[in-house]
Scaffold this motif. Sequence first.
Motif, short mmCIF file in Angstrom:
data_model
loop_
_atom_site.label_atom_id
_atom_site.label_comp_id
_atom_site.label_asym_id
_atom_site.label_seq_id
_atom_site.Cartn_x
_atom_site.Cartn_y
_atom_site.Cartn_z
N VAL A 1 0.95 -1.24 0.14
CA VAL A 1 -0.02 -0.01 0.08
C VAL A 1 0.95 1.41 -0.11
O VAL A 1 1.47 1.48 0.96
N ALA A 2 0.90 2.04 -1.11
CA ALA A 2 1.41 3.28 -1.21
C ALA A 2 0.72 4.50 -0.87
O ALA A 2 -0.25 4.63 -1.56
N VAL B 1 -0.85 9.39 -7.34
CA VAL B 1 -0.84 7.84 -8.02
C VAL B 1 -2.08 7.45 -7.73
O VAL B 1 -2.91 6.57 -8.78
N GLY B 2 -2.59 7.44 -6.49
CA GLY B 2 -4.07 6.73 -6.12
C GLY B 2 -5.24 7.40 -6.84
O GLY B 2 -6.13 6.61 -7.45
N VAL C 1 -2.49 -0.78 -13.81
CA VAL C 1 -1.64 -1.21 -12.61
C VAL C 1 -0.06 -0.95 -13.11
O VAL C 1 0.58 -0.49 -12.56
N PHE C 2 0.24 -1.41 -14.27
CA PHE C 2 1.57 -1.33 -14.70
C PHE C 2 1.83 0.07 -15.06
O PHE C 2 3.02 0.29 -14.68
N LEU C 3 1.25 0.98 -15.49
CA LEU C 3 1.30 2.53 -15.65
C LEU C 3 1.60 3.20 -14.50
O LEU C 3 2.90 3.78 -14.14
N CYS C 4 0.90 2.70 -13.30
CA CYS C 4 0.91 3.29 -12.16
C CYS C 4 2.31 2.87 -11.54
O CYS C 4 2.99 3.68 -10.69
N ASP C 5 2.66 1.84 -11.58
CA ASP C 5 3.93 1.25 -11.23
C ASP C 5 4.91 1.94 -11.72
O ASP C 5 6.04 2.29 -10.97
N ILE D 1 5.26 4.73 -12.80
CA ILE D 1 5.17 6.27 -12.17
C ILE D 1 5.70 6.36 -10.64
O ILE D 1 6.57 7.06 -10.27
N LEU D 2 5.21 5.17 -10.12
CA LEU D 2 5.69 5.10 -8.62
C LEU D 2 6.96 4.88 -8.47
O LEU D 2 7.77 5.30 -7.39
#
Length: 393
Positions: free
Chosen positions: A23-24, A29-30, A352-356, A358-359
């Motif tokens: 959990v970030a 990003v959320g 999910v991949f794109l947010c990862d 970015i994060l």
Amino acid sequence: MAASGWKGRLLSLFDYKTEKYIVAKNKKVGILYRLFQLSIIGYIIGWVFLTRKGYQEKDETIQSTVITKLKGVSVTNTSASGVLLWGPEDYVIPPQGEAVLFVVTNFLETPNQKLGYCAESPKVLDGLCQKDEDCIQGKVVKAGHGIRSGRCIHSGENINGTCEIFAWCPIERGFKPKSALLANAENFTIYIKNFIKFPKFKFSKSNILETTNVSYLTCRYDEKLHPYCPIFRLGDITRRAGHNFNDIATFGGSIGIQIQWECDLDKGYSECNPQYEFNRQDIANSNKTIAMGFNFRHTRYYKNAAGESYRSLFKVYGVRFNIMVNGRAGMFNIVPTAISVGSGLALMGVGVFLCDMILLYIMKNGTAYREMKFEGSQQTSAEGNHDKSCLAS
């Protein structure tokens, strides 16, 4: 030891590996991830299911039959033909009632033609001459009416004459009509019967209201009041195509009648209705050109009391109707539904991949996230030390 090593690797194939979730606490990003999820859900519900009906099995192989019948009479009175009464058997070509038919609205008649020798029309360039040598005997006049006899005929004091030809004489009169002779043809009616079938669903229907009331066929088509009326007034057809009937009737034209069947069979038999569209086909973008209009020639042969053969040549103008049928049907099926839902879930994975990315690689504290997301473990065996990296999301 080697045997036990191979045995361990073989048994590891049956291990179950689960993902590790982190959990970030990153609001940017959320929010981005939730917006992406909402967009995908909206796309699946709004476009895939409601608009494109992705839950249905489709059948676009429509089988269609079209039968037509014309009604109406008109009277013409010309110096060449005299008084004529025109019925459907006279102005409809072909008379069998097909999906493509021609309705005569105007004509030019050259009566009492007989095989013989006469001068070619001066409007035919290949038929012009100055002396007999210009008219080679037996040679056909290009775009003309017959075969040269070898003589050049002069009329008056003109230097240029015209070749004498063997043809049906007198040759066709070369002038354009000024108005439509069958002016009341706009009140003729065309009866269109269309039967369609979607073989995949074993579904069939026609564009005629299912009733035993014979008086129903006195109706006239109206998209709101009588959508199942199969009888169309010719003037109304050209008006719906965006043109005036009298303008088309003088020099002819081509009108397309499109019957479209969009059938959602999940809603029931009564919801599968024909939709009509009308458009003019002999002009592009409503621009008038020399190619617009429609006409052709036909003849009527007869013999006099002495047995001599004569004919009357008709150049007829009119409206060519081209009836086209298209359609598709759809019905619920679990297979396309599962495919549509699966495609939506796969798009969720893209989020999910794109947010990862970015994060982990764009945010300032990406190094800390990478240390939590990727763990390293070391395992020692008899064969040596091996490093493994496990990816957990």
